[in-house]
Write a protein that holds these residues in place. Structure first.
Motif, PDB file in Angstrom:
ATOM      1  N   GLU A 118       0.873  -0.902   0.041  1.00 47.08           N
ATOM      2  CA  GLU A 118      -0.395  -0.125  -0.449  1.00 47.08           C
ATOM      3  C   GLU A 118       0.761   1.862   0.001  1.00 47.08           C
ATOM      4  N   THR A 119       1.720   1.538   1.320  1.00 47.65           N
ATOM      5  CA  THR A 119       2.676   2.095   0.734  1.00 47.65           C
ATOM      6  C   THR A 119       3.394   2.960  -0.842  1.00 47.65           C
ATOM      7  N   TYR A 120       4.250   1.792  -1.037  1.00 48.17           N
ATOM      8  CA  TYR A 120       4.707   2.077  -2.683  1.00 48.17           C
ATOM      9  C   TYR A 120       3.416   2.347  -3.114  1.00 48.17           C
ATOM     10  N   VAL A 121       2.614   1.815  -3.232  1.00 46.49           N
ATOM     11  CA  VAL A 121       1.186   2.724  -4.860  1.00 46.49           C
ATOM     12  C   VAL A 121       0.379   3.441  -4.594  1.00 46.49           C
ATOM     13  N   LYS A 122       0.889   3.921  -2.913  1.00 43.54           N
ATOM     14  CA  LYS A 122       0.199   5.494  -2.753  1.00 43.54           C
ATOM     15  C   LYS A 122       1.581   6.232  -3.392  1.00 43.54           C
ATOM     16  N   GLN A 123       2.638   5.781  -2.478  1.00 48.16           N
ATOM     17  CA  GLN A 123       3.339   6.944  -3.624  1.00 48.16           C
ATOM     18  C   GLN A 123       4.017   7.149  -4.479  1.00 48.16           C
ATOM     19  N   HIS A 124       3.435   5.926  -5.138  1.00 47.15           N
ATOM     20  CA  HIS A 124       3.654   6.506  -6.574  1.00 47.15           C
ATOM     21  C   HIS A 124       2.701   6.441  -7.558  1.00 47.15           C
ATOM     22  N   GLY A 125       1.538   7.355  -7.287  1.00 46.50           N
ATOM     23  CA  GLY A 125       0.568   7.239  -7.188  1.00 46.50           C
ATOM     24  C   GLY A 125      -0.436   6.721  -8.410  1.00 46.50           C
ATOM     25  N   GLY A 126      -0.598   5.673  -7.142  1.00 47.80           N
ATOM     26  CA  GLY A 126      -1.829   4.381  -7.448  1.00 47.80           C
ATOM     27  C   GLY A 126      -2.729   4.788  -7.013  1.00 47.80           C
ATOM     28  N   GLN A 127      -3.589   3.899  -6.838  1.00 52.05           N
ATOM     29  CA  GLN A 127      -4.641   3.854  -5.843  1.00 52.05           C
ATOM     30  C   GLN A 127      -5.184   2.685  -5.278  1.00 52.05           C
ATOM     31  N   ILE A 128      -5.444   2.677  -4.285  1.00 46.70           N
ATOM     32  CA  ILE A 128      -6.214   1.634  -3.434  1.00 46.70           C
ATOM     33  C   ILE A 128      -7.636   2.241  -3.550  1.00 46.70           C
ATOM     34  N   VAL A 129      -8.168   1.032  -4.134  1.00 48.47           N
ATOM     35  CA  VAL A 129     -10.001   1.242  -4.488  1.00 48.47           C
ATOM     36  C   VAL A 129     -10.786   0.593  -3.529  1.00 48.47           C
ATOM     37  N   ALA A 130     -10.377  -0.716  -2.783  1.00 47.88           N
ATOM     38  CA  ALA A 130     -11.110  -1.053  -2.305  1.00 47.88           C
ATOM     39  C   ALA A 130     -10.090  -2.687  -1.514  1.00 47.88           C
ATOM     40  N   ASP A 131     -10.360  -2.350  -0.247  1.00 48.68           N
ATOM     41  CA  ASP A 131      -9.215  -2.591   0.697  1.00 48.68           C
ATOM     42  C   ASP A 131      -9.859  -3.417   2.020  1.00 48.68           C
ATOM     43  N   LEU A 132     -10.324  -4.886   1.227  1.00 45.12           N
ATOM     44  CA  LEU A 132     -10.880  -5.742   2.842  1.00 45.12           C
ATOM     45  C   LEU A 132      -9.924  -6.942   3.121  1.00 45.12           C
ATOM     46  N   GLY A 133     -10.795  -7.374   4.429  1.00 41.00           N
ATOM     47  CA  GLY A 133     -10.178  -8.499   4.968  1.00 41.00           C
ATOM     48  C   GLY A 133     -11.040  -9.569   4.889  1.00 41.00           C
ATOM     49  N   TYR A 134      -9.542 -11.197   5.449  1.00 46.43           N
ATOM     50  CA  TYR A 134     -10.624 -11.966   5.323  1.00 46.43           C
ATOM     51  C   TYR A 134      -9.651 -13.033   6.148  1.00 46.43           C
ATOM     52  N   THR A 135     -10.270 -14.220   6.992  1.00 48.41           N
ATOM     53  CA  THR A 135     -10.010 -14.562   8.218  1.00 48.41           C
ATOM     54  C   THR A 135      -8.911 -15.799   7.809  1.00 48.41           C
ATOM     55  N   GLU A 136      -7.971 -15.805   7.728  1.00 51.17           N
ATOM     56  CA  GLU A 136      -6.834 -17.255   7.573  1.00 51.17           C
ATOM     57  C   GLU A 136      -7.652 -18.468   8.333  1.00 51.17           C
ATOM     58  N   LYS A 137      -7.526 -19.636   7.991  1.00 49.54           N
ATOM     59  CA  LYS A 137      -7.717 -20.841   8.210  1.00 49.54           C
ATOM     60  C   LYS A 137      -9.907 -20.684   9.095  1.00 49.54           C
ATOM     61  N   THR A 138     -10.164 -20.010   8.883  1.00 45.87           N
ATOM     62  CA  THR A 138     -11.900 -20.532   9.164  1.00 45.87           C
ATOM     63  C   THR A 138     -12.293 -19.910   8.098  1.00 45.87           C
ATOM     64  N   ASP A 139     -12.045 -18.559   7.173  1.00 50.80           N
ATOM     65  CA  ASP A 139     -13.117 -17.812   5.938  1.00 50.80           C
ATOM     66  C   ASP A 139     -13.158 -18.933   4.707  1.00 50.80           C
ATOM     67  N   LYS A 140     -13.914 -19.260   3.716  1.00 56.86           N
ATOM     68  CA  LYS A 140     -14.183 -19.738   3.129  1.00 56.86           C
ATOM     69  C   LYS A 140     -14.829 -19.685   1.984  1.00 56.86           C
ATOM     70  N   ASP A 141     -15.807 -18.981   2.575  1.00 56.14           N
ATOM     71  CA  ASP A 141     -16.528 -18.163   1.285  1.00 56.14           C
ATOM     72  C   ASP A 141     -15.551 -16.801   1.395  1.00 56.14           C
ATOM     73  N   PHE A 142     -15.293 -16.005   0.011  1.00 53.34           N
ATOM     74  CA  PHE A 142     -15.077 -14.883  -0.320  1.00 53.34           C
ATOM     75  C   PHE A 142     -16.323 -14.380  -1.106  1.00 53.34           C
ATOM     76  N   SER A 143     -17.403 -13.785  -1.062  1.00 50.92           N
ATOM     77  CA  SER A 143     -17.619 -13.721  -2.091  1.00 50.92           C
ATOM     78  C   SER A 143     -18.821 -12.299  -1.607  1.00 50.92           C
ATOM     79  N   GLY A 144     -18.747 -12.188  -0.200  1.00 53.58           N
ATOM     80  CA  GLY A 144     -18.758 -10.871   0.195  1.00 53.58           C
ATOM     81  C   GLY A 144     -17.699 -10.097  -0.435  1.00 53.58           C
ATOM     82  N   GLN A 145     -16.178 -10.416  -0.154  1.00 51.54           N
ATOM     83  CA  GLN A 145     -15.080  -9.438  -0.270  1.00 51.54           C
ATOM     84  C   GLN A 145     -14.991  -9.269  -1.614  1.00 51.54           C
ATOM     85  N   LEU A 146     -14.850 -10.532  -2.224  1.00 51.04           N
ATOM     86  CA  LEU A 146     -15.014 -10.048  -3.637  1.00 51.04           C
ATOM     87  C   LEU A 146     -16.449  -9.202  -4.405  1.00 51.04           C
TER      88      LEU A 146
END
Lengths: 369, 383
Positions: free
Chosen positions: B189-217
């Motif tokens: 994120e730091t590099y992208v922002k410093q070089h004029g890029g954009q993070i248009v969506a920033d979402l997390g998931y929980t490792e080991k328990t999440d199997k459904d990513f449809s909400g985030q995607l």
């Protein structure tokens, strides 16, 4: 708008799996007032059995330790029964189903293995076959669990059965983690056994298309189908009448000529078969199986069952769907929502229980199964 | 009461036997014992297996050449089931029961961070083959690593996406409960922002328990990015890939060295074609050291192609052996000093120099997934 619509579809598709598991939970509770914590693990066994069949991994012969465990178990049970009762002959008859099941298991396993070797990687036949084997295996497992773990405790305080249920659950989870059985490493499930699994069905095209997955349609259809079938069995058949009688009060039901052992076993087998179906569908949707995979879906399904009014079949389905929707919407619309997706389910549960302690559809409905 | 006494007797007898059996590995011991904490089972089981295979290959070569300090070398591997707490227990076991003179491991940063204080307290040097989070070696005098760190990896991932792929709008999907994922996400994120890029969506998931990513995607799809960064491990990426494609997301997914495992493609299949990740090495590299290693590994493990965790672990074992040789003793303190002084060690994954922060500076390789195969795309040298 389109995004919201897609999220709702995602939520329903996730929720319909919860619903399918919750139906089994709620049925057993309705009859026995027992929360069968092992239900999520029967679900896991269903997924893993179908993983073996669809992946052509089923061994022709069962491992030696399996025979040792079963025979030792049978001998111990027989000894205990003979020592604890005077009419030994009568009680030994109760073990007959286990012996028969064990004898039938060897050729059944061989046959399933032979068939699975010859099945193509991708065909409806493979999918159907692995589902069938999973259903049969889980039905037998459910029967075994009920007869060996819950039945001896039926007239004891309910807390005993509850703790035994947790014990059975742990046994399946950690037994499965033994490398000789399955091991704790997640493995890729051969979801490609279902033809056209990768294809989505596009509901709305254009710049922002809305897609629904084939599996999701199948899951939702099966959930509603099973809900209908179950309600038919419970409300319209003679077995269902007996079931409702048992759930009302089982000593009185016995006096009326209902064979309560048979009815309770029937309930368990039916519930376990549903768990197997849910397990296979879950694995097809999220192609990754491991012995702890039933833990979280099991808990969520339990929440869904309580949420909808435990003991009520339509309530369980409604609860499952709402839970799936809430989870997906929390992830999609709450900032940092993914951390709270599991918490959201329980917050909703607490709110519902505060407002309406019997659950969404609890009590108001006459039938109680 | 009698049975209670019997139990006490049995227990104490057991502990006596336990004491008797545990030999030391001081300078008088008959062999040099090194411990290896690995995730042989669990979510990231391939990491542990690859690491152990790499280490055992190096071990065979060392013993074939006569071992170290005139003694045979032995590596004891403890499984941690891919769980941080278990990793701690495993390290403690190796130190107190087996009296190892040094510890190799872990691959996953969260677990290396769990072991690090244990090694510090016991004053046993630890060399992580592949943990990239900076916190692994920070403020841990006894902890070293044989790989680049995430600030560099994050920069390379972002730089590759922006300069080579010429993209500007990105989405982020990262594991909120993993030190590796959270750290790497920040550097990208730091590099992208410093070089004029954009993070248009920033979402997390929980490792080991999440199997459904449809909400985030679905959320990500709505933001319409040109690529999605997934700084996570292969188990989840293998599930995310197919789910993303089913929702109609066609943009490339880009990740780091946590993706490297045979299971990635076994689960993700064609959904990951056209995706990229950064790695420690590629078996396609033409350098003779790499090719010699790949050949030797294939010979020992029935034609299996080594992944990155195998090569960094192979190197880690050799660096450790070199340090013990230079120390001339199995004294942990001296091994630690020798490790800190490692300079231009000719490893298979490149020349290795341990810097003052106990990290190694190595080139990074970008892997492209084409036709369900990992192919070498480019290499970025450390700046």
């Amino acid at each position: 708008m389109q995004e919201l619509l897609q999220q709702i579809i995602n939520g329903i598709s996730l929720g319909s799996i919860y619903a399918l598991i919750a139906v089994g939970y709620t049925m057993v509770y309705g009859v026995l007032q027992l929360i069968n914590f092992a239900h999520g693990d029967v679900f896991m066994v269903g997924a893993i059995v179908s993983f073996y069949v669809a992946g052509h991994r089923l061994p022709r012969t069962l491992p030696w330790w399996f025979h040792v465990i079963v025979i030792a178990g049978l001998l111990v049970a027989a000894t205990v029964k003979l020592l604890s009762t005077r009419s030994g002959k009568l009680t030994l008859r109760a073990m007959l189903p286990f012996v028969l099941m064990y004898i039938a298991l060897v050729p059944a396993n061989w046959l399933a293995s032979e068939i699975s070797q010859r099945l193509p990687d991708t065909s409806w036949l493979t999918a159907g076959m692995s589902l069938l084997v999973a259903i049969v295996a889980c039905g037998a497992l459910g029967f075994t669990i009920e007869r060996s773990a819950y039945k001896p405790l039926r007239n004891r305080p309910r807390i005993n059965s509850l703790i035994t249920a947790i014990g059975v659950s742990l046994l399946l989870e950690y037994g499965g983690q033994n490398p000789a059985v399955f091991g704790p490493t997640p493995r890729a499930y051969p979801a490609e056994m279902v033809p056209g699994i990768d294809r989505g069905i596009q509901l709305i095209g254009g710049a922002h298309p809305i897609a629904i997955n084939r599996v999701d349609v199948v899951v939702l259809a099966l959930t509603l189908l099973f809900m209908g079938v179950l309600m038919f069995i419970v409300l319209k058949t003679k077995t269902g009448l007996a079931l409702r009688a048992v759930s009302y009060r089982f000593d009185t039901a016995a006096l009326m000529g209902v064979n309560i052992d048979r009815i309770i076993s029937f309930t368990f087998v039916l519930g376990s078969c549903l768990a197997a179906v849910a397990g296979v569908l879950y694995a097809v949707k999220y192609p990754n199986v491991e012995p702890l995979m039933g833990l979280l879906p099991g808990i969520k399904a339990f929440v869904a069952a309580v949420f909808g009014g435990i003991g009520n079949i339509a309530g369980a389905v409604a609860g499952g769907l709402i839970l799936g929707l809430v989870e997906v919407l929390v992830v999609g619309y709450l900032p940092g929502g993914s951390q709270y997706r599991d918490a959201a389910a329980f917050v909703i549960l607490i709110v519902i229980l505060l407002v309406k302690p019997s659950g969404l559809l609890g009590k108001n409905v006459v039938e109680k199964v | 009461m009698r049975s209670l006494w019997a139990a006490v007797l049995v227990l104490s007898a057991g502990s006596l036997v336990g004491c008797y059996k545990s030999g030391g590995s001081g300078d008088n011991a008959s062999e040099v014992v090194i411990g290896h904490v690995a995730s042989l089972t669990g979510d990231t089981a391939t990491f542990g297996h690859s690491a152990d295979e790499g280490i055992r290959l190096a071990l065979d070569e060392i013993n074939a050449k006569g071992g170290l300090l005139g003694k045979k070398v032995n590596v004891i591997t403890e499984d941690d089931r891919s769980v941080s707490d278990e990793a701690k227990t495993a390290a403690n076991k190796l130190i107190t029961r087996d009296h190892v003179c040094a510890i190799l491991g872990e691959i996953a940063s969260s677990r290396s961070i769990a072991i690090a204080p244990v090694c510090d307290d016991a004053k046993v040097p630890m060399l992580s083959p592949g943990s990239t989070n900076p916190k692994v070696t920070q403020d841990h005098p006894y902890v070293f690593r044989n790989c680049f760190i995430d600030p560099f990896q994050g920069e390379c991932i972002a730089r590759f996406a922006m300069e080579v792929l010429k993209l500007k709008r990105f989405a982020m999907l990262y594991p909120v409960n993993s030190d590796y994922g959270v750290g790497l996400r920040g550097y990208i994120e730091t590099y992208v922002k410093q070089h004029g890029g954009q993070i248009v969506a920033d979402l997390g998931y929980t490792e080991k328990t999440d199997k459904d990513f449809s909400g985030q995607l679905t959320k990500i799809k709505g933001a319409d990015p040109e690529a999605i960064f997934i700084p996570g491990y292969y188990t989840e990426v293998g599930l995310i890939g197919p789910q993303a494609r089913k929702l109609g997301i066609t943009v490339p997914l880009i990740g780091g060295d946590g993706w490297d495992a045979a299971e990635l493609l076994e689960a993700g299949k064609s959904s990951l074609n056209g995706c990229f990740f950064t790695n420690h090495y590629s078996p396609d590299e033409k350098r003779p050291e790499v090719q010699a290693f790949v050949e030797a590994y294939k010979r020992k493990y029935n034609g299996k192609i080594p992944d990155a965790m195998a090569i960094v672990s192979y190197d880690a074992m050799n660096i450790m052996a070199d340090a013990i040789k230079r120390a001339g003793t199995t004294n942990s303190q001296k091994i630690k000093d020798a490790l800190a002084a490692a300079k231009d060690f000719p490893g298979a994954s490149g020349l290795t120099t341990i810097d003052k922060d106990h990290n190694a500076r190595k080139a990074i390789v970008v892997i492209e997934i084409k036709d369900e195969k990992l192919t070498y795309r480019t290499k970025i040298e450390p700046t």
